[in-house]
Write a protein that holds these residues in place. Structure first.
Motif, mmCIF file in Angstrom:
data_model
loop_
_atom_site.group_PDB
_atom_site.id
_atom_site.type_symbol
_atom_site.label_atom_id
_atom_site.label_comp_id
_atom_site.label_asym_id
_atom_site.label_seq_id
_atom_site.Cartn_x
_atom_site.Cartn_y
_atom_site.Cartn_z
ATOM 1 N N VAL B 86 -10.012 13.556 5.779
ATOM 2 C CA VAL B 86 -8.722 13.967 6.541
ATOM 3 C C VAL B 86 -9.232 14.386 7.925
ATOM 4 N N SER B 87 -10.192 15.269 8.087
ATOM 5 C CA SER B 87 -10.311 15.639 9.417
ATOM 6 C C SER B 87 -11.190 14.615 10.132
ATOM 7 N N LEU B 88 -12.024 13.786 9.543
ATOM 8 C CA LEU B 88 -12.637 12.637 10.248
ATOM 9 C C LEU B 88 -11.448 11.645 10.750
ATOM 10 N N PRO B 177 -7.305 4.270 10.697
ATOM 11 C CA PRO B 177 -6.168 3.457 11.670
ATOM 12 C C PRO B 177 -4.798 3.937 11.509
ATOM 13 N N PHE B 178 -4.395 4.249 10.194
ATOM 14 C CA PHE B 178 -2.862 4.842 10.225
ATOM 15 C C PHE B 178 -2.593 6.141 11.192
ATOM 16 N N VAL B 179 -3.631 6.914 10.803
ATOM 17 C CA VAL B 179 -3.386 8.267 11.686
ATOM 18 C C VAL B 179 -3.272 7.914 13.140
ATOM 19 N N MET B 180 -4.586 6.831 13.708
ATOM 20 C CA MET B 180 -4.390 6.539 15.039
ATOM 21 C C MET B 180 -3.011 5.999 15.474
ATOM 22 N N LEU B 181 -2.340 5.188 14.559
ATOM 23 C CA LEU B 181 -1.079 4.361 15.096
ATOM 24 C C LEU B 181 -0.087 5.650 15.161
ATOM 25 N N VAL B 226 -0.238 15.981 6.843
ATOM 26 C CA VAL B 226 0.238 16.355 5.450
ATOM 27 C C VAL B 226 0.382 14.738 4.726
ATOM 28 N N LEU B 227 0.888 13.680 5.253
ATOM 29 C CA LEU B 227 0.843 12.488 4.571
ATOM 30 C C LEU B 227 -0.545 12.103 4.153
ATOM 31 N N ASP B 228 -1.418 12.284 5.002
ATOM 32 C CA ASP B 228 -2.770 11.848 4.467
ATOM 33 C C ASP B 228 -3.489 12.626 3.662
ATOM 34 N N VAL B 229 -3.072 14.039 3.760
ATOM 35 C CA VAL B 229 -3.817 14.780 2.538
ATOM 36 C C VAL B 229 -3.140 14.495 1.228
ATOM 37 N N ILE B 230 -2.007 14.042 1.231
ATOM 38 C CA ILE B 230 -1.495 13.760 -0.155
ATOM 39 C C ILE B 230 -1.856 12.336 -0.611
ATOM 40 N N TRP B 231 -2.026 11.596 0.358
ATOM 41 C CA TRP B 231 -2.467 10.049 0.147
ATOM 42 C C TRP B 231 -3.888 10.200 -0.563
ATOM 43 N N GLU B 232 -4.844 10.785 0.253
ATOM 44 C CA GLU B 232 -6.337 10.879 -0.189
ATOM 45 C C GLU B 232 -6.433 11.739 -1.537
ATOM 46 N N ALA B 233 -5.649 12.914 -1.494
ATOM 47 C CA ALA B 233 -5.866 13.574 -2.818
ATOM 48 C C ALA B 233 -5.488 12.678 -4.152
ATOM 49 N N MET B 282 -0.516 19.405 -4.818
ATOM 50 C CA MET B 282 -0.052 18.442 -3.720
ATOM 51 C C MET B 282 1.268 18.793 -3.385
ATOM 52 N N LEU B 283 2.126 19.017 -4.306
ATOM 53 C CA LEU B 283 3.553 19.776 -3.956
ATOM 54 C C LEU B 283 3.428 21.018 -3.182
#
Lengths: 274, 298
Positions: B86-88, B177-181, B226-233, B282-283
């Motif tokens: 997520v940080s990257l 790319p999603f975070v970038m968008l 937040v979205l990214d943490v949830i998706w990656e987890a 995650m919640l």
């Protein structure tokens, strides 16, 4: 507009192109190699003699037309159910104030956070008991429900942009709520609806966890599972596997590229507007 | 942005009272049946109550989890993996978003190239990177050997630390790319006059980035984070397609371990307990996102 320095922009874009495109280059180049060259060491960077043999093989011998069709059926079914149910819910949440609305919206948002591995085991047991294990229906039901919260959320955002006075005017003219939704609202949110349908389609297309746990018969497995199962075979045919990854990615890549703007609005709409 | 609400205030047509439930009902029923029921079942399973070999309330699964070294390793691998990825995503996403926000020739081509990895299904991306990092016929070694950077082929996915690095590289590629968008949409929404004002006040490039760009992006960063943490987890496909969790448990995530415990070792109670721990974590992470979103839509 920010005005970052030119060299910074060029450097970032150069690195970006390298990182983003190198794996695609490798997929294309490997998929065009003959079966022996693809396992050469050290690898050739471009086939000495390019051939489309691998594509012909997966299409003729490996059953990929069937997997492709399965992905198409499953993803379309998911997109259809998720958007149909979603559009009604989105209208309801957008236009009415009712008891329990906040709680229901919270449930909707929270269900998006549940990890698939929590649900897929018990869902598998449920399906087995209902006689729906190893059917496309069981898979489609799961995938459409997983995509549903997102569909509702995204569609609600689009419907919210249409002033409710328009609904009132149509109802004064004698339209029912259902007619308002189908004849007034839907034509006005068409781009959003198309984006929502596509996104549900793409989420279903990219799924592997649910298919892996719910589908057994090769005749019903989607692309992702078909590619994954190529490793279980006697030999790992890398050229064919790379060709298969490209085929599995072609449709989603085209659709995402066309629709990226809408998707960002759907995710980040409320954060942009503030 | 706040339509509706007043419309069904007291005095509205009484027949419309039950109407909202007709609209939202099917969605709620589907959610309860297909997500709610399995979620509740998973919790019951984790307490050894239903659909396990010998039903009867027991905390054994959780007790076992607390002392299981494999779960401890997996948990810390997952945390490190999510944190790193997520940080990257945010760093690279922001850099590329800034670059794409500049005036460019053939901008749409750069944009397409930038989002392309995101369009690849996760398991497919895992398989592609598996071949990139393959020891003998892989691309990484082919290039490094040609450049003379290594003399011997590197066993990328056979060594625990390199395999972890490989999985992170793959998922950074697919996810940023999603975070970038999202960040790019945020950048484009910053009014130009803010930068003009900053320039008049004598701000340089860094200062206008620090004091105009970053604060304006704050909301977008929170949403993306937040979205990214949830998706990656909860990510499953990348690791499953690339390493299957190996070598050993070097790239094992809670999601892949849960899958194996359930479907390969047939320990539903244990698997469900693991998944419950993941879900609850995650919640908790999602609470800020839920609060922001609910307050905007209430």
């Amino acid at each position: 507009m920010t005005r970052p320095r030119r060299p910074f922009v060029a450097l970032i874009l150069g690195l970006m192109l390298l990182y983003n495109l190198a794996p695609f280059y490798w997929v294309v180049s490997s998929s065009l190699k003959p079966p022996l060259e693809v396992i050469d060491f050290p690898a050739t960077l471009w086939p000495r003699q390019a051939t489309v043999e691998a594509y012909a093989k997966i299409w003729q011998q490996e059953g990929f037309p069937v997997y492709f069709l399965n992905s198409l059926i499953t993803s379309s079914g998911t997109a259809l159910i998720s958007s149909l149910v979603g559009v009604f819910a989105a209208y309801g949440f957008s236009r009415f104030a009712f008891r329990g609305k906040l709680a229901l919206m919270a449930i909707l948002l929270t269900s998006q956070m549940l990890p698939g591995v929590l649900l897929v085991g018990p869902y598998f047991e449920l399906l087995s008991r209902a006689g729906l294990y190893d059917t496309r229906l069981g898979l489609v039901l799961a995938l459409s429900t997983i995509t549903l919260p997102f569909s509702v959320w995204m569609l609600k955002g689009y419907i919210d942009t249409i002033p409710p006075e328009i609904d009132q005017a149509a109802m004064l003219d004698g339209a029912s709520r259902l007619q308002v939704l189908t004849k007034v609202i839907l034509p006005n949110v068409m781009p959003g609806l198309v984006a929502t349908v596509t996104f549900a389609f793409l989420l279903a297309w990219g799924d592997v966890l649910w298919a892996l746990c719910l589908i057994q018969d090769q005749a019903r497995q989607p692309m992702t599972l078909g590619v994954l199962k190529m490793f279980g075979q006697f030999r790992v045919e890398w050229a064919q596997i790379m060709a298969a990854t490209l085929v599995a990615t072609a449709i989603p890549s085209c659709l995402y590229v066309l629709l990226q703007r809408y998707l960002v609005q759907g995710f980040a709409g409320s954060a942009i507007k503030d | 942005m706040r339509p509706s609400s007043g419309e069904d205030a007291p005095g509205a047509d009484r027949r419309e009272r039950w109407l909202p439930f007709l609209f939202v009902g099917p969605a709620i029923l589907l959610l309860l049946a297909v997500l709610g029921l399995p979620a509740v079942t998973a919790v019951l399973q984790s307490f050894n109550l239903v659909w396990v070999r010998e039903p009867g309330f027991s905390l054994d699964a959780y007790r076992q989890l607390a002392t299981d070294p494999q779960f401890a390793t997996t948990l810390s691998t997952t945390a490190l993996y999510v944190g790193l990825v997520v940080s990257l995503h945010l760093t690279i996403g922001l850099a590329v978003a800034l670059a794409l926000n500049a005036d460019l020739p053939a901008k749409w081509l750069f944009r397409v190239a930038a989002i392309l990895p995101w369009t690849v299904p996760d398991v497919i991306s895992g398989i592609i990177w598996r071949f990139v990092f393959d020891t003998l016929p892989g691309m990484a070694n082919a290039i490094l050997l040609r450049l003379g950077a290594v003399d011997q082929p590197v066993d990328w996915l056979g060594s625990p630390s390199l395999a972890f690095f490989g999985v992170v590289t793959a998922e950074v590629w697919r996810g940023y790319p999603f975070v970038m968008l999202i960040l790019l949409a945020g950048l484009q929404a910053i009014p130009a006059h803010l930068y003009e004002a900053a320039a008049i006040d004598g701000a340089g490039a860094w200062q206008s980035f620090r004091y105009v760009t970053l604060p304006a992006l704050r909301n977008m960063v929170i949403v993306a984070l937040v979205l990214d943490v949830i998706w990656e987890a909860r990510l499953f496909g990348t690791v499953y397609g690339m390493t299957g969790g190996g070598p050993g448990d070097a790239t094992q995530l809670v999601s892949t371990l849960t899958f194996r415990q359930y479907f390969e070792f047939f320990n539903p109670a244990y698997a469900s307990a693991m998944a419950v721990v993941l879900a609850v974590t995650m919640l908790i992470v999602a609470i800020p996102y839920l609060r922001v979103t609910m307050s905007r839509n209430a």
